[in-house]
Write an enzyme that holds these catalytic residues in place. Sequence first.
Site, short mmCIF file in Angstrom:
data_model
loop_
_atom_site.label_atom_id
_atom_site.label_comp_id
_atom_site.label_asym_id
_atom_site.label_seq_id
_atom_site.Cartn_x
_atom_site.Cartn_y
_atom_site.Cartn_z
N GLY A 1 0.81 -1.21 0.00
CA GLY A 1 0.00 0.00 0.00
C GLY A 1 0.84 1.26 0.00
N SER A 2 0.27 2.31 0.61
CA SER A 2 0.81 3.66 0.42
C SER A 2 2.22 3.89 0.94
CB SER A 2 -0.12 4.66 1.10
OG SER A 2 -1.34 4.66 0.43
N ILE A 3 2.74 3.00 1.81
CA ILE A 3 4.11 3.27 2.26
C ILE A 3 5.08 3.23 1.07
CG2 ILE A 3 3.79 2.57 4.67
CD1 ILE A 3 5.06 -0.08 4.08
N ALA B 1 -4.28 5.51 0.63
CA ALA B 1 -4.15 5.07 -0.69
C ALA B 1 -5.40 4.51 -1.27
CB ALA B 1 -3.12 4.02 -0.68
#
Lengths: 604, 92
Positions: free
Chosen positions: A294-296, A583
């Site tokens: 995901g967004s990391i 995200a």
Amino acid sequence: MRPQMRAGEIRTAAASDAASLSAGEGRREAGRGSPRSGLMALSVALAFVAVGGQSIRLALRGQDEPTTSMSQAVPTSFARPDIVDRNGRLLASDVEMPSLYADPALVLDRDEVAEKLARVLPELDEAEVRRLLADRSRRFVWLRRGLSPKLAQAVHDLGLPGLAFRRELKRAYPAGALAGHLIGAVNVDNRGLAGIERHLDESGSVEPVHGATLSGRAPLRTSLDLGAQHALDEELKAAMRRYDAKGAAGVVMDAVTGEVVAAQSLPGADPARVADLMDDSRQDKLTGSVFELGSIVKMATVAMAIDGGQTTADSVRDVRQPLQAGRFTIRDLHPAGRPLTVAEIFIRSSNVGAGMLALEAGADRQRAFFERLGLITPIRTESGPVAAPLLPAHWNTIETITLSYGHGMALAPMQFAAAAAGLVNGGTRVTPTLLRKLPGEAARGERMVSPETSRVMRDLMRRNVTDAAGTGRRAAAAGYRVGGKTGTAELPVKGGYRQNAVISSFLGAFPMEAPRYVALVMLFEPKPTREAQGHVTAGNNAAPTAARLIERIAPILGVMPAGAPEPVDDGTTVVDPGDGPAATFEAPVDAGVAGFDGVGDAKY
Amino acid sequence: MRMLIVSSAFLALASAFLLYGLNYETRRIEANLQMLERAADKAKTDIAILKAERAHLARPERIEPLARTYGLVPAGRNQLAATGDEDSAGGR
């Protein structure tokens, strides 16, 4: 004996020869002259021979070992060095334990033996014992390896012929399941099966021994810190309860040397129970499985845009319109409603913005940059290979977009944490290691991104925590300058993604101005509990968990608190929509077709 | 001649006694050595077990609740200070 006697005769003969020059007969007369003295000389000579013989025998015998071994010639066990943490606290050690064996030929009544043994050792399988004892041609069968001294005495007291004990080495893990996945396990012969235990075997530190001889080697010093490991374990367990999560994982890594000071994956594994290692639900989430993170991953996307000189943190992108790629539409869950700077794209975690940055770079540069970060090539640690990254089969426009916010590619969390450490440490590559590095040994890795890019990333990560619209606001740890990035990834299932079943993570570093440690916290399928303000997003569960963790372990790791008081989120502020599920809520549902059915399936 | 024989007989007898004496002494020392080796092995085993037991008793899982009953808590940021930074270490 003979030569001496003859020599004596000749000597006496020579003496008489000097006395008289008579004929041969006279000589014989002289030799026989005193039979008594001849006899005496003979017996004295015999005595000397006996003394000489005895001293030779003793001299020869003294040369071999004074002790003789009664054990068989083949090695019966393997002596392993101790495993200790970075401060010398014991994690694994050999202890001597009696093991029970039987000589079926000497057993009188195997039914009696099986029955009586089963009474003393309840977990022993009676039928199995009967079967083992049935074959009288075998002179040696193990009945039970590694008994406690008390049980051994109880078996001894049964007084059954044909049973005997042999002392063997058994591995003891005083810290229990605290660092189970990292330590690994050994088999019944004391050979390493997994983790650092297997590393010991592979590095040749394990010696075959007779009986129970303890290893004389120096202990293996790991990079773990038992105190930090315990704090991580506790905080993850507390977070699992607080957010009703199915699993959790966390790692704290030295931002420069890659030393793993704490790593835990829950549910944990007890090194004393080999079965735990085989249990899929207990698989190590950090190195044994891959997940869409995901967004990391936007850390990598923004770093790519800035490092290539493609953009600066302050340049603006119009993210108001959803991103169209073929028949897919990527939109933000909480659109900003105005153009955002690159910094804001990162801080507010805009999927559209990340997708735009990736499209500007193009698939080739994206792939090359991921390769440079070490996200494409499989890596390994001392405990074995890390689960290999799962990459998209085709790297086209839609993949370029979804990869920019961490979907369409599954990675082992440990591998991404190492890449993130490289992004914040000044831009040099970090290889995770489980062994302690001495100050002199830890050379910096090769350059990954420029020092300037690294500085900008540190600044953005810090702002993600301090900014009012930052998704990581709740990661603000009292007294420590924390920076990081949140990520909420939906779990893929066949044909798409599961709504509200997410992996939420926070990947942070502290102290942010010159990071010494990188910390990754992951929660698997957290529920929207009251403590999480009714959300499942990382900003509401993983970020506050990271804050608690960092507040607790920073003093243990000797990180000085920041001088100036920090703005601390007291948790009472209203949840800002911008804090949103970062995200992923929408886009991945559309993008789920990107060829990733079942990848990163919930493995717990 | 007689003297020679008698003295050498005596010498032989004496060295025989000496030798047997040495033999028994050697066996005694050997037995003693074995005993000491066994004791050393035993001590090593005991040390290994005690070390493991001590580590087990000192495991953080067990120490933490014990420490908390005495009112001890993990070291906080207010308890850390760099040299020369003592004044500001009091925190807020």
